[in-house]
Structure formats: structure tokens, C-alpha cells
Design a protein around this motif. Structure first.
Motif: not given
Length: 335
Positions: A64-88
């Protein structure tokens, strides 16, 4: 009836019938469910500018920690999207302060144990209660491994239109065409299967590659922890008696996987040498490391060890890590 209500009615009957069916017919049942998703409009493209994105990350804390950068870059590509994260559920505290998502949902990893029909029903119930009303335009599955079937089943059952991820057997992509039954299953669950070149090795690299493979930009590749002022205050309180001129070594002797744990007796050999320097060892970990931490504390010079095993939350451990000079330990989330 709304599409969500129609889907709920369909799956109530679907689960009754598949429980009575032979395993050899399960594939046809899933194809019938896919037809229902399509009939109700779940697989139709949603207008640009109204993106509703799901990221499913069923993994351990370190992944999950290694996914932190992925989530940051995803938000940059979709600045106005509603993003839901599903984890254990046991990873939620690491993710819940993520500034790049709108919502964090959790699923108990124990619910993935059992036979296929039982797990299928649990995932359907979760999607019915949490996901179908949201009508996701895109769902991402960043995990690259050979145990992702239930993860991708969640992505598929979420109802997302575009489903992006790695195959359930990603190694096959390097060995030639996958078996026909595997290819059919994967193409049902995800409609954009990403194949990494052999040069993309590290897990963090694979996360970023998933974005790049579908034409999204990756500007930065660092990871980042998320903790708050209360976590920092707790860390400062725990570390307050360490002299300011003393270098702090974070010592992590535990791991979820036993084959990643270095013998504590061998740690002690190195630590006795390092203890001659102006260093303090701060030991962190969970209750499984209590005995090992006590062993090190008793066998090292007095005042050289601060034993915090079992005394901090995950986020407090992150805040402590941020104040360390060095890390010594296993290949695990703290690293």
C-alpha cells in the motif's frame, strides 16, 4: 426500478442458481452476469469530465505504501475526478489520510477465504452495498502478481466501465500466449490488460507503468507516508529523551513473511559493533516481535535501545520513521 435495484434483483437470483450449478458451468454464469451489466448501462462510457474512479489495492501494508506515488500521479491526471480507494481492513489506517482520494473503503481479507461460491457472494454483497450506486467510469488494479483472481473479480463486479490491470498470471505474458481458458477469464474481468516489459522490475515501477501504459503522465516517482499532527506529537513524545546529538537508527526486526526475517541473533552481532558509535536503536514492530525486541534490549548496552515494539499505531510508526537518521531491518513496510 433503478439500474442498481435491477442489478440487485438479478444477482439475488444469480446466486441462488449458481449455488446449485456444476463448477464446469460457472463460466457461463459469469458471462450472463456480464450481459446484465451491459444491459443496465454499467459498461457504457461516461462523458469526459465526470470521471468516477475506483482503485482496488488488496495487499499488505508495504504494498500500500508503494502505491502512494501511483495515487498521487493518478490525481494529477484526473484533478476533478471522484476517486475511491478500496483496501484491506488492516491496511486502512495507512491509507485513510491519503490526500489524493475522496473516499477509502475497506474489505476484510478473511472474506476471501473459502470456496469460490462463498467468496463470490461476499464480493457481490460488498459491491451491492458500496459500489454499484457509484457507477465507476474506470477501475484500476495495480497489483502485479499471480494471486489476483479475487481482486480482479472485485474490479469486475464493481460495475466499472473500463477496467485496467495486470493479468491473473502476469508471468505468462513473458512466456508466450496464455492458455485459452485463462485468456478468456482475464478478458472478461478486465478489458484493458497491461503487459509489462521485463525491464520493469520493482513493484513501485509496475504501479507507475500501469498509468503510462494507458497514456497517463507520471511526473514524480517518490513514495510518501500520510500521518497527521497527532501522530507526529506522539512520535516526539516517545523520542524526547534521546540526546539531540545522537544519531537515531530505526530497527525493524519483524515481517509478515517469515522468510523475510533475519535471525535476531545475527542482528545482535552487528548491533554490538554499532553500539560503540554515537547511535540509539529505536525498535518498532508488532506483538509478534516482543520477545525478539526484549532479547536485543537485554543484550545491548544500557541506554542504547528504545523499545517501542507494540506501543505505536501504524501511522505513529510512520511519524517516528520520518525522524530517523538510518534504517536497519527487514524487507517490510517500515523499510
Amino acid at each position: 426500478m433503478t439500474p442498481h435495484e435491477q442489478l440487485e434483483k438479478f444477482f439475488a437470483e444469480f446466486l441462488k442458481l449458481i449455488k446449485l450449478a456444476e463448477p464446469s458451468t460457472y463460466g457461463s454464469f459469469l458471462l450472463r452476469a456480464e450481459q446484465e451489466f451491459q444491459r443496465l448501462g454499467y459498461r457504457e462510457e461516461i462523458s469526459a469530465g465526470v470521471e468516477n474512479i475506483l482503485v482496488v489495492r488488496f495487499d499488505a501494508i508495504g504494498d500500500m505504501i508503494l502505491t502512494s506515488g501511483f495515487l498521487r500521479e493518478l490525481r494529477k491526471n484526473f484533478p476533478h475526478a471522484r476517486i475511491t480507494l478500496l483496501v484491506f481492513t488492516d491496511v486502512r489506517s495507512v491509507a485513510e489520510l491519503c490526500p489524493y482520494v475522496n473516499e477509502v473503503l475497506n474489505f476484510d481479507r478473511e472474506l476471501l477465504n473459502g470456496n469460490f461460491i462463498d467468496v463470490l457472494e461476499r464480493i457481490v454483497v460488498f459491491c451491492r452495498n458500496n459500489l454499484w450506486r457509484k457507477h465507476f467510469s474506470i477501475a484500476f488494479s495495480p497489483r502485479w502478481h499471480d494471486d489476483t483472481f479475487y481482486l480482479l473479480l472485485m474490479v469486475w463486479l464493481s460495475g466499472a466501465c473500463e477496467r485496467i490491470g495486470y493479468s491473473t498470471r502476469p508471468f505468462n505474458s513473458w512466456l508466450g500466449d496464455p492458455p485459452a481458458d485463462l485468456a478468456t477469464r482475464d478478458n472478461l474481468l478486465i478489458n484493458h490488460i497491461v503487459v509489462t516489459p521485463r525491464s520493469v522490475v520493482a513493484d513501485a515501477e509496475k504501479n507507475f507503468y500501469l498509468l503510462q501504459a494507458v497514456g497517463l503522465a507520471v511526473e514524480q516517482t517518490h513514495m510518501e507516508p500520510w500521518f497527521d499532527a497527532a501522530d507526529t506529537l506522539r512520535a516526539c513524545e516517545l523520542l524526547k529523551n534521546i540526546p539531540t546529538n545522537c544519531k537515531k537508527v530505526l530497527l525493524c526486526i519483524g515481517s509478515r513473511e517469515l522468510n523475510k526475517k533475519y535471525p535476531v541473533e545475527k542482528y545482535l552481532v552487528a548491533l554490538k559493533i554499532l553500539a560503540k558509535k554515537n547511535l540509539t536503536f529505536i525498535i518498532v514492530g508488532g506483538k509478534d516481535e516482543l520477545d525478539d525486541a526484549d532479547y536485543l534490549e537485554k543484550n545491548l548496552p544500557h541506554g542504547k535501545v528504545l523499545n517501542l515494539v507494540g506501543k505505536t499505531t501504524l501511522r505513529e510508526t510512520e511519524a517516528i520513521t520520518a525522524q530517523m537518521d538510518y534504517y536497519l531491518g527487514n524487507d517490510t513496510s517500515v523499510m
